[in-house]
Design a protein around this motif. Structure first.
Motif, mmCIF file in Angstrom:
data_model
loop_
_atom_site.group_PDB
_atom_site.id
_atom_site.type_symbol
_atom_site.label_atom_id
_atom_site.label_comp_id
_atom_site.label_asym_id
_atom_site.label_seq_id
_atom_site.Cartn_x
_atom_site.Cartn_y
_atom_site.Cartn_z
ATOM 1 N N SER A 475 -94.298 -68.929 -83.472
ATOM 2 C CA SER A 475 -94.264 -69.341 -84.878
ATOM 3 C C SER A 475 -92.924 -70.001 -85.213
ATOM 4 C CB SER A 475 -94.592 -68.182 -85.803
ATOM 5 O OG SER A 475 -93.537 -67.270 -85.784
ATOM 6 N N SER A 476 -91.821 -69.514 -84.635
ATOM 7 C CA SER A 476 -90.540 -70.177 -84.917
ATOM 8 C C SER A 476 -90.507 -71.566 -84.279
ATOM 9 C CB SER A 476 -89.373 -69.339 -84.403
ATOM 10 O OG SER A 476 -89.325 -68.126 -85.101
ATOM 11 N N GLY A 477 -91.127 -71.711 -83.111
ATOM 12 C CA GLY A 477 -91.210 -73.029 -82.459
ATOM 13 C C GLY A 477 -91.924 -74.017 -83.370
ATOM 14 N N GLN A 478 -92.991 -73.554 -84.026
ATOM 15 C CA GLN A 478 -93.719 -74.439 -84.945
ATOM 16 C C GLN A 478 -92.839 -74.872 -86.113
ATOM 17 O OE1 GLN A 478 -97.035 -71.888 -85.351
ATOM 18 N NE2 GLN A 478 -98.374 -73.195 -84.113
ATOM 19 N N LYS A 479 -91.985 -73.947 -86.564
ATOM 20 C CA LYS A 479 -91.085 -74.295 -87.682
ATOM 21 C C LYS A 479 -90.064 -75.349 -87.240
ATOM 22 C CE LYS A 479 -91.696 -70.032 -90.176
ATOM 23 N NZ LYS A 479 -91.438 -68.638 -90.038
ATOM 24 N N TYR A 480 -89.571 -75.216 -86.003
ATOM 25 C CA TYR A 480 -88.640 -76.248 -85.499
ATOM 26 C C TYR A 480 -89.352 -77.591 -85.385
ATOM 27 C CZ TYR A 480 -84.525 -73.370 -84.632
ATOM 28 O OH TYR A 480 -83.405 -72.591 -84.807
ATOM 29 N N LEU A 481 -90.583 -77.551 -84.892
ATOM 30 C CA LEU A 481 -91.325 -78.811 -84.741
ATOM 31 C C LEU A 481 -91.497 -79.487 -86.106
ATOM 32 C CD1 LEU A 481 -92.878 -80.760 -82.989
ATOM 33 C CD2 LEU A 481 -94.899 -79.308 -83.188
ATOM 34 N N LYS A 482 -91.820 -78.696 -87.104
ATOM 35 C CA LYS A 482 -91.998 -79.240 -88.458
ATOM 36 C C LYS A 482 -90.683 -79.863 -88.938
ATOM 37 C CE LYS A 482 -93.838 -77.877 -92.931
ATOM 38 N NZ LYS A 482 -92.707 -77.516 -93.783
ATOM 39 N N LEU A 483 -89.600 -79.174 -88.667
ATOM 40 C CA LEU A 483 -88.281 -79.694 -89.063
ATOM 41 C C LEU A 483 -88.002 -81.021 -88.362
ATOM 42 C CD1 LEU A 483 -86.004 -78.725 -90.863
ATOM 43 C CD2 LEU A 483 -85.150 -77.313 -88.996
ATOM 44 N N TYR A 484 -88.276 -81.086 -87.063
ATOM 45 C CA TYR A 484 -88.081 -82.346 -86.322
ATOM 46 C C TYR A 484 -88.908 -83.466 -86.979
ATOM 47 C CZ TYR A 484 -86.513 -79.528 -82.219
ATOM 48 O OH TYR A 484 -85.887 -78.673 -81.357
ATOM 49 N N GLN A 485 -90.177 -83.124 -87.310
ATOM 50 C CA GLN A 485 -91.055 -84.164 -87.868
ATOM 51 C C GLN A 485 -90.532 -84.647 -89.211
ATOM 52 O OE1 GLN A 485 -94.580 -81.860 -87.360
ATOM 53 N NE2 GLN A 485 -95.224 -82.986 -85.523
ATOM 54 N N GLU A 486 -90.029 -83.725 -90.006
ATOM 55 C CA GLU A 486 -89.473 -84.134 -91.313
ATOM 56 C C GLU A 486 -88.248 -85.030 -91.106
ATOM 57 O OE1 GLU A 486 -90.809 -80.024 -93.565
ATOM 58 O OE2 GLU A 486 -88.679 -80.508 -93.457
ATOM 59 N N ILE A 487 -87.406 -84.663 -90.154
ATOM 60 C CA ILE A 487 -86.202 -85.468 -89.895
ATOM 61 C C ILE A 487 -86.609 -86.881 -89.478
ATOM 62 C CG2 ILE A 487 -84.215 -85.743 -88.350
ATOM 63 C CD1 ILE A 487 -84.075 -82.662 -88.189
ATOM 64 N N LEU A 488 -87.614 -86.949 -88.605
ATOM 65 C CA LEU A 488 -88.052 -88.268 -88.121
ATOM 66 C C LEU A 488 -88.635 -89.101 -89.245
ATOM 67 C CD1 LEU A 488 -89.584 -87.557 -84.637
ATOM 68 C CD2 LEU A 488 -87.630 -88.998 -85.204
ATOM 69 N N GLU A 489 -89.472 -88.466 -90.077
ATOM 70 C CA GLU A 489 -90.057 -89.214 -91.191
ATOM 71 C C GLU A 489 -88.958 -89.764 -92.085
ATOM 72 O OE1 GLU A 489 -92.949 -86.685 -93.088
ATOM 73 O OE2 GLU A 489 -94.070 -86.635 -91.198
ATOM 74 N N GLU A 490 -87.954 -88.929 -92.378
ATOM 75 C CA GLU A 490 -86.859 -89.395 -93.231
ATOM 76 C C GLU A 490 -86.099 -90.539 -92.567
ATOM 77 O OE1 GLU A 490 -86.223 -84.995 -95.079
ATOM 78 O OE2 GLU A 490 -84.616 -85.832 -93.830
ATOM 79 N N SER A 491 -85.942 -90.445 -91.260
ATOM 80 C CA SER A 491 -85.166 -91.516 -90.624
ATOM 81 C C SER A 491 -85.982 -92.812 -90.568
ATOM 82 C CB SER A 491 -84.617 -91.081 -89.269
ATOM 83 O OG SER A 491 -85.548 -91.258 -88.270
ATOM 84 N N TYR A 492 -87.333 -92.726 -90.443
ATOM 85 C CA TYR A 492 -88.153 -93.945 -90.522
ATOM 86 C C TYR A 492 -88.041 -94.539 -91.924
ATOM 87 C CZ TYR A 492 -90.466 -92.348 -86.244
ATOM 88 O OH TYR A 492 -90.733 -91.916 -84.979
ATOM 89 N N ASP A 493 -88.117 -93.640 -92.948
ATOM 90 C CA ASP A 493 -88.025 -94.128 -94.332
ATOM 91 C C ASP A 493 -86.710 -94.857 -94.550
ATOM 92 O OD1 ASP A 493 -90.430 -93.024 -94.826
ATOM 93 O OD2 ASP A 493 -89.687 -91.296 -95.954
ATOM 94 N N ARG A 494 -85.631 -94.273 -94.015
ATOM 95 C CA ARG A 494 -84.320 -94.915 -94.198
ATOM 96 C C ARG A 494 -84.299 -96.277 -93.529
ATOM 97 N NH1 ARG A 494 -81.853 -89.947 -93.436
ATOM 98 N NH2 ARG A 494 -81.660 -90.365 -91.220
ATOM 99 N N ALA A 495 -84.876 -96.349 -92.331
ATOM 100 C CA ALA A 495 -84.878 -97.619 -91.605
ATOM 101 C C ALA A 495 -85.628 -98.666 -92.419
ATOM 102 C CB ALA A 495 -85.519 -97.432 -90.239
ATOM 103 N N LEU A 496 -86.725 -98.276 -93.078
ATOM 104 C CA LEU A 496 -87.501 -99.234 -93.874
ATOM 105 C C LEU A 496 -86.700 -99.701 -95.082
ATOM 106 C CD1 LEU A 496 -91.048 -97.654 -93.827
ATOM 107 C CD2 LEU A 496 -90.271 -99.733 -92.685
#
Ligand code: ADP
Ligand code: GLC
Length: 500
Positions: A475-496
């Motif tokens: 379950s903690s691994g899933q929370k890290y994965l979610k955090l990674y995905q949020e970071i990536l989405e934010e970085s794509y948004d910034r790039a746009l």
């Protein structure tokens, strides 16, 4: 119709220790298990770690991948590859003759002092992580996200922020008390870009602070329990960094550690005398008896056996344990300790054991097998830590039916449910939690635990709830994965936004 297989998320996990390759504390346990949980969640994870002398001696058959020359650094850096334990996760080992090839503790010399060249050693490690992150290390692999852990890898987010299109970073604080502070001249000697010397960046009251690289520049910051994430924003526990952490509170969160079930599992543990489950819990007493023999204590089945494993430092509240031990003469209590650290604490503990050999067993040292035997053979486990970002031993204790007695801080507060009439009745109680780090409060918690130990139905309730709890990394691994995905989405948004 062609269905495209989604690309695996590529994670570079940067750490200064990882079990079973090298371990001084809980960071190694996390780095040895979280990457495996992430791989099971379909991530492509690689771990990067310094190639300490002890690792190369233990794993001589590792493969050399590539050689790198850094400007201003004499000699070459070689990247080797090995695997994380039994898994197929690749570990990149960063080898350099003067930085890492020495034997011994990764951070401390034989006299217990920090290695005098730690700033240079870990700066070199960070520079290599930067190259791997940017796919400039001839590995033909570009990570999507860099996960840095503690000060030893905290310059990476700062170095990457200076590069356009660099992958984003998560920085995990395992212990804010260790910051990687060095005199200002280290900043110059390791050749960091001058624009990073500012109180808003890497300077901390005139010193170079490695950890600020992570705290200032990482896209997200997390720590290893939600409670510790709150505590570090206060002057009492913020170690002087509370202002910065408060400022970054919108990107700061907490995720509790899990335990590696392949290493810490009483059902399969090869290091203990008698394996057991919650259904065969009565057999745990065989481990208690083995522990009494190991420590030369009288073999008494009904004595209340308390255990402790850990670094003997102020953080762990060892002073409270010492005060408690002075009061146990003629009480039906025994105590076994395994640990090393502060010389004064070591000497005081050894003296107590000499004075009361029928009740106190002290082993100064580091020993994986004995750590397992204490978890398996004790009735209760003491963790009076003054602060505790997460803590793993209370989790191992829960898994081994060994009731934790803990101070109400950090991860201890988040993972142990205090036994009260209510929590015992609703089957949520798992341990004994005390509020203030005083000898009195600690003693009272131990007395409460001992009374419960004499009441077998209640004790077994606590044991069962703890042993059945889901403490795995899933379950903690899933929370890290979610955090990674949020970071990536934010970085794509910034790039746009920046490049319409
Ligand atoms: P920390 O990382 O602050 O030291 P944790 O509770 O997170 O504390 O993790 C400590 C880890 O190190 C546990 O796996 C514990 O069993 C292990 N450990 C600590 N000291 C010793 C020792 N002397 N011998 C064996 N294992 C130890
Ligand atoms: C640190 C903390 C400990 C935590 C470990 C792993 O060493 O002191 O509380 O469990 O890191 O995250």
């Amino acid at each position: 119709m062609i269905t495209l297989k989604p690309q695996k998320l590529k994670v570079l996990f940067a750490t200064s220790e990882a079990h079973p390759l090298i371990k001084t504390g809980g960071l190694a346990d996390v780095a040895g298990a979280l990457p495996i949980a992430l791989q099971q969640l379909e991530c492509d994870v690689r771990v990067i770690l310094p190639a300490y002398g002890d690792i190369l001696a233990k794993y001589p058959a590792i493969t050399a991948l590539t050689e790198i020359y850094l400007s201003g650094i004499p000699g070459k850096v070689t990247l080797y590859a090995t695997h994380l334990g039994e898994s197929n996760i690749e570990v990149l080992l960063v080898e350099h003759y003067s930085a890492f090839s020495r034997n011994g503790n990764p951070y401390l010399s034989q006299n217990g002092e920090a290695w005098p060249d730690n700033a240079e050693r870990f700066a070199l490690f960070n520079k290599i992580i930067r190259l791997v992150a940017l796919d400039q290390a001839q590995l033909d692999w570009k990570p999507d996200i860099i996960h840095c852990n503690d000060w030893q890898t905290a310059l990476v987010p700062a170095l990457l922020k200076l590069v356009p299109d660099a992958p984003p970073c998560l920085f995990t604080i395992h212990n804010l008390a260790y910051q990687g502070l060095f005199p200002q001249n280290a900043f110059n000697s390791i050749g960091l870009p001058t624009e990073l010397w500012s109180p808003y960046m890497l300077e901390f009251y005139g010193q170079l602070s490695f950890i600020k690289g992570g705290l200032v520049f990482a896209d997200r910051i997390n720590t290893v329990s939600p409670q510790y994430a709150k505590e570090i924003q206060t002057p009492e526990m913020g170690c002087g960094l509370e202002g910065l952490l408060k400022h970054r509170r919108n990107v700061l969160s907490g995720i509790v550690n899990g335990i590696d079930d392949t290493v810490w599992n009483p059902e399969t543990d090869q290091l203990i005398e008698q394996r057991f489950t919650n259904k065969t819990f009565a057999q745990k007493k065989i481990n208690k008896s083995a522990l009494q023999r190991l420590y030369g204590l009288p073999d008494k089945a009904d004595v209340f056996m308390l255990g402790f494993v850990g670094r003997l430092v102020e953080q762990k509240g060892v002073d409270l344990i010492i005060e408690f031990l002075k009061t146990i003469k003629n009480r039906p209590v025994q105590f076994c300790l395994l640990g090393s650290g502060d010389n004064t604490l070591q000497d005081m503990l050894k003296k107590l054991a000499e004075e009361n050999p029928a009740q106190i067993g002290v082993n100064i040292g580091y020993d994986e097998a004995i750590a397992h035997q204490i978890e398996a053979g004790s009735d209760a486990f003491l963790m009076p830590s003054r602060f505790e970002p997460c803590g793993l031993n209370q989790l191992y204790s829960l898994r081994y039916g060994t009731i934790p007695i803990v101070h109400n801080v950090g991860g201890l507060a988040d993972t142990v449910v205090n036994a009260t009439d209510k929590t015992i009745a609703d089957n949520t109680a798992t341990g004994f939690v005390f509020g203030e780090p005083t000898v009195k409060a600690f003693n009272q918690a131990i007395i409460r635990a001992q009374n419960a130990y004499r009441n077998t139905p209640i004790w077994l309730k606590l044991v069962k709830t703890g042993m059945n709890a889901d403490l795995s990394w899933r379950s903690s691994g899933q929370k890290y994965l979610k955090l990674y995905q949020e970071i990536l989405e934010e970085s794509y948004d910034r790039a746009l936004i920046y490049r319409p």
